[in-house]
Design a protein around this motif. Structure first.
Motif, mmCIF file in Angstrom:
data_model
loop_
_atom_site.group_PDB
_atom_site.id
_atom_site.type_symbol
_atom_site.label_atom_id
_atom_site.label_comp_id
_atom_site.label_asym_id
_atom_site.label_seq_id
_atom_site.Cartn_x
_atom_site.Cartn_y
_atom_site.Cartn_z
ATOM 1 N N HIS A 4 4.713 -0.361 0.068
ATOM 2 C CA HIS A 4 5.246 -0.928 1.023
ATOM 3 C C HIS A 4 4.119 -1.946 1.540
ATOM 4 O O HIS A 4 2.915 -1.870 1.615
ATOM 5 C CB HIS A 4 6.077 -0.175 1.896
ATOM 6 C CG HIS A 4 5.103 0.976 2.673
ATOM 7 N ND1 HIS A 4 4.646 1.968 2.153
ATOM 8 C CD2 HIS A 4 4.589 0.691 3.702
ATOM 9 C CE1 HIS A 4 3.867 2.594 3.014
ATOM 10 N NE2 HIS A 4 3.737 1.903 4.096
ATOM 11 N N ASP A 34 1.180 5.184 1.689
ATOM 12 C CA ASP A 34 0.574 5.984 2.862
ATOM 13 C C ASP A 34 0.247 7.541 2.404
ATOM 14 O O ASP A 34 1.083 8.076 2.034
ATOM 15 C CB ASP A 34 1.467 6.178 3.933
ATOM 16 C CG ASP A 34 1.667 4.874 4.877
ATOM 17 O OD1 ASP A 34 1.347 3.957 4.495
ATOM 18 O OD2 ASP A 34 2.121 4.989 6.022
ATOM 19 N N HIS A 47 0.763 -1.154 -0.097
ATOM 20 C CA HIS A 47 -0.061 0.195 0.079
ATOM 21 C C HIS A 47 0.847 1.283 0.013
ATOM 22 O O HIS A 47 2.032 1.089 0.244
ATOM 23 C CB HIS A 47 -0.651 -0.046 1.335
ATOM 24 C CG HIS A 47 -0.158 0.225 2.585
ATOM 25 N ND1 HIS A 47 0.423 -0.944 3.030
ATOM 26 C CD2 HIS A 47 -0.001 1.176 3.234
ATOM 27 C CE1 HIS A 47 0.952 -0.445 4.205
ATOM 28 N NE2 HIS A 47 0.926 1.070 4.429
HETATM 29 FE FE FE Z 1 2.215 2.051 5.496
#
Ligand code: FE
Ligand code: MD6
Length: 211
Positions: free
Chosen positions: A181, A127, A125
């Protein structure tokens, strides 16, 4: 006790790994703080947007904002989704960590706490729910060792992986701030820090831009 003497490894431009930033005593002190946080703000099981499928990790937060996920989407909010109470304040150990490794950034507003049971994992994913990407994300690993995978800013980019051990800090910013990550797996039983095993991961974030 903490940063003194810790080497910093630049994994990729913008990704700095501090193995053993916290020693065993400092890890225990952090777990004691987290126990108090979880009494005030119990761990909840987030669900995926649209499908409502539960995550394999459980979460809570501290700080003025917390990250939550449910059927309606991902977001930051000032209160706990189950109790409706404000998140507990961020402990001074964590604001000190940010001062140490992210001094140029505005102060952190959110600390997401993820608990992984030995079989839990976290898919690749980015952030990207913050309103600003100027500050890095600072993460702390406690408990069982995890295999962390990181790629580039496109999902198809090549990835590499490395282990995060109890007490390690990872700073994730600059050109890597939006890198994909995730956590492929845990090494169950690799740490005795947590009574029930598993792993805690803290991620500190700045959510809003300069007022
Ligand atoms: Fe993350
Ligand atoms: C984890 N970490 O280590 C998952 N995100 O359990 C993250 O998702 C993460 O470690 C942004 C920056 C650093 C991280």
């Amino acid at each position: 006790m903490t940063h003194a003497g810790t080497q910093a490894i630049t994994v990729l431009p913008g990704v700095i790994h501090y193995p053993g930033y916290y020693d065993a005593d400092a890890c225990r002190a952090l777990v004691d703080q987290l126990r108090k946080i979880a009494e005030a703000a119990p761990f909840f099981t987030p669900t995926m947007p649209k499908t409502d499928k539960p995550f394999s990790v459980r979460m809570t937060n501290c700080g003025s904002l917390g990250w939550v996920s449910d059927r309606t989407g991902y977001r930051y909010q000032p209160d706990h989704p189950v109790t409706g109470r404000p998140w507990p304040p961020m402990p001074s150990e964590l604001t000190a960590l940010w001062q140490d490794v992210a001094a140029d950034a505005l102060p952190p507003e959110a600390c997401l706490v993820n608990y992984y049971e030995p079989t839990a994992r976290m898919g690749l994913h980015q952030d990207r729910d913050e309103q600003t990407f100027d500050a890095p994300v600072v993460s702390v690993s406690l408990g069982d060792t995890a295999l962390f995978r990181i790629g580039g800013t496109e999902r198809r980019d090549p990835t590499r992986s490395f282990r995060l051990q109890s007490g390690d800090v990872l700073v994730f910013g600059g050109p890597a701030r939006l890198a994909f990550h995730g956590i492929d797996r845990l090494y169950a039983g690799s740490s005795t820090l947590l009574d029930k095993g598993g792993r805690l991961n803290l991620t500190l974030r700045r959510v809003t831009p300069k007022p």
